[in-house]
Design a protein around this motif. Sequence first.
Motif, PDB file in Angstrom:
ATOM      1  N   ARG A   1     -36.959 110.854  22.827  1.00 25.70           N
ATOM      2  CA  ARG A   1     -35.869 111.081  22.011  1.00 25.70           C
ATOM      3  C   ARG A   1     -36.110 110.457  20.430  1.00 25.70           C
ATOM      4  N   SER A   2     -36.529 109.098  20.625  1.00 28.22           N
ATOM      5  CA  SER A   2     -37.027 108.588  19.325  1.00 28.22           C
ATOM      6  C   SER A   2     -37.710 108.954  18.453  1.00 28.22           C
ATOM      7  N   ILE A   3     -39.094 109.478  19.440  1.00 28.83           N
ATOM      8  CA  ILE A   3     -40.130 110.301  18.529  1.00 28.83           C
ATOM      9  C   ILE A   3     -39.747 111.677  18.022  1.00 28.83           C
ATOM     10  N   ALA A   4     -39.059 112.461  18.761  1.00 28.14           N
ATOM     11  CA  ALA A   4     -38.335 113.606  18.335  1.00 28.14           C
ATOM     12  C   ALA A   4     -37.654 113.516  17.227  1.00 28.14           C
ATOM     13  N   ALA A   5     -36.745 112.537  17.035  1.00 32.77           N
ATOM     14  CA  ALA A   5     -35.923 112.181  15.798  1.00 32.77           C
ATOM     15  C   ALA A   5     -36.835 112.249  14.550  1.00 32.77           C
TER      16      ALA A   5
ATOM     17  N   LEU B   1     -47.245 112.961   7.429  1.00 28.99           N
ATOM     18  CA  LEU B   1     -48.065 112.953   8.592  1.00 28.99           C
ATOM     19  C   LEU B   1     -48.089 111.416   8.994  1.00 28.99           C
ATOM     20  N   VAL B   2     -47.610 111.290  10.356  1.00 29.31           N
ATOM     21  CA  VAL B   2     -47.402 109.811  10.835  1.00 29.31           C
ATOM     22  C   VAL B   2     -48.291 109.499  12.212  1.00 29.31           C
TER      23      VAL B   2
ATOM     24  N   LYS C   1     -39.142 115.952  14.270  1.00 27.69           N
ATOM     25  CA  LYS C   1     -38.260 117.156  13.471  1.00 27.69           C
ATOM     26  C   LYS C   1     -38.154 117.191  12.213  1.00 27.69           C
ATOM     27  N   HIS C   2     -38.518 116.117  11.452  1.00 28.86           N
ATOM     28  CA  HIS C   2     -38.520 116.223   9.947  1.00 28.86           C
ATOM     29  C   HIS C   2     -40.128 115.660   9.359  1.00 28.86           C
ATOM     30  N   HIS C   3     -41.051 115.258  10.184  1.00 33.43           N
ATOM     31  CA  HIS C   3     -42.296 114.811   9.812  1.00 33.43           C
ATOM     32  C   HIS C   3     -43.273 115.274  10.821  1.00 33.43           C
TER      33      HIS C   3
ATOM     34  N   SER D   1     -52.606 122.423  10.647  1.00 32.10           N
ATOM     35  CA  SER D   1     -51.485 123.534  10.821  1.00 32.10           C
ATOM     36  C   SER D   1     -50.358 123.023  10.197  1.00 32.10           C
ATOM     37  N   GLY D   2     -50.154 121.787  10.248  1.00 32.83           N
ATOM     38  CA  GLY D   2     -49.027 121.178   9.748  1.00 32.83           C
ATOM     39  C   GLY D   2     -47.615 121.287  10.270  1.00 32.83           C
ATOM     40  N   ASP D   3     -47.574 121.995  11.698  1.00 30.79           N
ATOM     41  CA  ASP D   3     -46.380 122.102  12.218  1.00 30.79           C
ATOM     42  C   ASP D   3     -46.741 121.808  13.971  1.00 30.79           C
TER      43      ASP D   3
END
Length: 312
Positions: free
Chosen positions: A33-37, A2-3, A40-42, A175-177
């Motif tokens: 774009r940078s945040i989505a990178a 979680l960030v 997608k994993h966190h 919720s985590g997602d």
Amino acid sequence: MLVVMALGGNAILQRGQPLEAHIQRENIRTAARSIAAVAKHHQVVLTHGNGPQVGLLALMNEAYEEVNNYPLDVLGAQTQGMIGFMFEQELRNEMPGKKICTVSTQTIVDPSDPAFENPDKFVGPVYTYEEAQVIKNANPAWVLKEDGNYFRRVVPSPHPKEILELPSLRHIVASGDITVICGGGGGIPVRRDSEGKLHGVEAVVDKDRASRALAEGIEADGLILLTDVPAVETNYGQPGSRRIKECTPQEFEAFPFAAGSMKPKVESVCHFVRAGGKFGAIGALDSAEDILTGKSGTFVKVDVPGGIKYYD
């Protein structure tokens, strides 16, 4: 992981850029774009500044004389909607099918905070010396201070005491997602009166300090402050200045950073790490993924061999 990722208002609208909606949109698209990178994993909770935007709305206030000026808390609320809308849309474009929501956020402040006697939060566009004199003559109640080679308006920036929506945000984050956009401009500044009623406050809450309080409140693993520089420098813009790669809170706080710009960022990541966060970091808006892995930006944690490391 979680960030909490906090994007500066100057990253959304860079120094010297015209206050145009399409330019802000382009910068937000780059940031998305940078945040989505990372998202997608966190799990990401995104906050953002609003200095240039709230300053623009204040100038629009001055230009239209048919009604009284809207107070800064109302202008702050407007920027939350404007910037949040753009970010949510661009993030949805980058992450089709992912859950994303924007939450309007209010921040309790203390009306007796010393910040009201010494405003230091930059808002609005930058001015040359000559332009600043014209602006000051037209708005004698405004306070303008130097910002690098330019001048900008400054307003009170009281410390955040409480984020009203924190219980709801904890529930959403659980919720985590869901990627959450909240805390815009540090949250709309409000106060409680003797009866516990809420009222708006004429100020702008520092978004880095509010993001730190949010990160601690939702027990985030990391706090990343994204801005318009690739890393923090020991003496920005001066000969011999060095870019800091990694350091402890003690080493970081030893440098004399500017009160209205880098100092709140440094204080925020140091406070977060001391409070139990795994790491804090400061870096460029287009390098979020590299910052997260320690390849870019300035990384702050409790244990760093030698206390500090620099980029070559």
